[in-house]
Design an enzyme around this catalytic site. Structure first.
Site, short mmCIF file in Angstrom:
data_model
loop_
_atom_site.label_atom_id
_atom_site.label_comp_id
_atom_site.label_asym_id
_atom_site.label_seq_id
_atom_site.Cartn_x
_atom_site.Cartn_y
_atom_site.Cartn_z
N GLY A 60 0.80 -1.21 0.00
CA GLY A 60 0.00 0.00 0.00
C GLY A 60 0.83 1.26 0.00
CG HIS A 220 0.06 2.45 8.20
ND1 HIS A 220 1.15 2.84 8.96
CD2 HIS A 220 0.51 1.49 7.36
CE1 HIS A 220 2.21 2.14 8.60
NE2 HIS A 220 1.85 1.31 7.63
#
Length: 552
Positions: A60, A220
């Site tokens: 990611g 995140h």
């Protein structure tokens, strides 16, 4: 609703890796054959005589870390699931696959999962006889009192330094020492307008603060240090620079990395770069790295700045070329320069002159277009982007201003048309300004050749159709303009007949469910049917004003 292009969630990371390998410019990446749950990418040109440099973590953050595998940087990357650390077995497998007698260095971002999993793998590898060291990077300065600062974009600079020394055959102790020095002199700070969308996420909306920005939002989506009450690029960058200056040594040359967290446009990143070059930090910046997407957070609308203090070996390591997919070549900040054109001015030269009839026509047409602004915008909102009225009103006000200041060659129609064509390209946005400029410029040239006004206007129409690609029946202003000018060819002084023809053409656009030009060509037939084209309506209203006046 998910905001992510992908196939199956279970295959997402593998698909990402495949794409990176397929597009590798150096053709030097390969998957390590292993358990399907273990996803490791390695250098195909692996040299086990050198120290191996391994990194990784949750996926990611692409292109980190696969995009930095290659000669001069990483030997391998271990990829976990999205925002999840890779397993201990995965890290151990990578160590075993690429580590020779020279040993290996693990470079880990400072997150609990990465520290634990890479750390246990290192312990197991040592038990098996491998020479392994681990470096934890914590470059985030957004929370200065945090005992364990997070590892963010600056980790890539540590990859670069470690990879440089490993590639040159230095021993593990030296590679570790230089990487530690780089890490201790690397300082990063991020900011975001909103957090990221996770694949297949359907309920949670990304965190955002309208009109504000979140300083220090994690990669995140973790909460940042504070919410600031501005999105102004200069103010945001200067605030970040102030915090970087507080963390940096008071003196020393710097390289600064400008990192896109995934969702910021190229245009915005260029503006951010400009602001950085104008900030109090600019005098110390010797090298810029980026702007580029280096360590992202999926589609997070944010960016980070990373400063690394330069000394000779660090600078040399940063500037040495590598064979990776995503390392950007550092450049010195460039001066903004202008090149003086050697060509003569192409501007229309003229002497203002008076002509009462022409002045009256210009006054009438510009006033009509100004008065129609709101009506045409409302009409355009149904079949376009809602600004055609404002676009033509702006042009009308410009020409009217020149008229009122007696800055038009009213007694020379050829020059007047050329001048109007020139001004329209300046004050009218989009394709409309160019089309009308073509119309008047071509008409002016025809007048220069001795044609009458009606012939000249028809020549302008022909050139507009040629360059623009539209014709009568395509739901554009031509649907009204062409019938009106055709009528004037037959009856040059009958403005009422010209208006009738223009109005009939405009009304026919209501019956058309397909546009072949302009923004309306992208709309459905349901959006078009029953709505008059605003460009055709505009032309019809101009001819109506002329027909009802006493100027003809």
């Amino acid at each position: 609703m998910s905001q992510f292009f992908f196939n199956q969630r279970t295959h997402l990371v593998s698909d990402v890796i495949d794409g990176a390998i397929i597009a590798s410019p150096w053709n030097n990446l390969a998957r390590l054959e292993s358990d399907p749950a273990i996803r490791i990418v390695v250098r195909r040109d692996l040299n086990k005589n050198n120290v191996a440099v391994i990194s990784g973590g949750g996926s990611g953050h692409e292109p980190a870390h696969v995009g930095f595998i290659g000669k001069g940087m990483l030997t391998a990357a271990v990829c976990g699931d999205v925002f999840a650390s890779p397993s201990v077995d995965a890290v151990l497998t990578a160590i075993q696959a690429v580590t020779g007698e020279a040993g290996c260095l693990l470079i880990v971002k400072n997150y609990t999962g990465d520290r634990l999993n890479f750390g246990l793998a290192a312990e197991k590898a040592r038990r098996l006889g491998y020479n392994v060291e681990m470096l934890i990077v914590g470059d985030d300065i957004s929370l200065p009192d945090n005992k364990h600062p997070r590892g963010i974009a600056g980790t890539i600079l540590v990859h670069k330094i470690a990879g440089y020394f490993a590639e040159r055959g230095y021993n593990l102790a030296t590679v570790l020492r230089e990487a530690q020095y780089a890490a201790s002199n690397t300082f990063s700070l991020g900011v975001a307008l909103s957090s990221c969308h996770l694949p297949q996420e359907t309920d949670a909306a990304p965190r955002h603060h309208p009109g504000h920005a979140e300083l220090g939002m994690g990669i995140h989506g973790e909460p940042g240090a504070s919410v600031i009450d501005t999105q102004n690029s200069a103010q945001v960058v200067n605030l970040m620079v102030d915090k970087l200056l507080a963390a940096l040594p008071e003196t020393g040359r710097l390289a600064v990395m400008i990192n896109n967290l995934g969702g910021v446009s190229v245009a915005e990143m260029a503006i951010i770069t400009r602001e950085l070059a104008s900030s109090p930090l600019h005098s110390r910046i010797d090298w810029l790295i980026g702007p580029a997407s280096l360590v992202t957070a999926l589609d997070m609308k944010g960016f980070s700045l990373t400063a690394i203090v330069l000394e000779e070996s660090i600078e040399k390591a940063l500037l040495t070329e590598v064979e990776t997919s995503n390392w950007p070549t550092p450049v010195p900040p460039r001066e903004i320069t202008c090149v003086v054109s050697s060509h003569a001015s192409a501007r229309v030269e003229f002497q203002p002159s008076a002509n009462a009839l022409v002045a009256g026509i210009v006054e009438l047409v510009t006033a009509t277009l100004s008065d129609l602004e709101t009506h045409l915008n409302a009409l355009d909102a149904k079949v376009g982007d809602g600004d055609t009225g404002s676009t033509f009103a702006a042009a009308a006000r410009e020409i009217a201003s020149l008229l009122h200041r007696q800055q038009l060659p009213l007694n020379n129609l050829a020059t007047l048309f050329a001048l109007i064509g020139e001004r329209l390209t300046v004050v009218m946005g989009g394709s409309s300004g160019v089309l009308m400029s073509i119309f008047f410029t071509a008409a002016g040239q025809k007048l220069e050749q001795g044609a009458n006004v009606v012939e000249a206007l028809n020549t302008g129409l022909a050139q507009m159709k040629f360059y623009g690609g539209a014709d009568e029946g395509d739901r554009t202003m031509i649907d009204a303009l062409q019938p009106a000018l055709t009528s004037l060819l037959a009856q040059p002084k009958n403005l009422q007949a010209a208006f009738d023809a223009a109005q009939a053409g405009a009304e026919r656009t209501c019956l058309s469910s397909k546009a072949n030009a302009g923004r309306a060509s992208y709309l459905s037939s349901e959006s078009l049917l029953g709505n008059m084209d605003p460009g055709a309506q505009r032309l019809a209203m101009v001819f109506k004003a002329l027909a009802e006046s006493e100027l003809g």
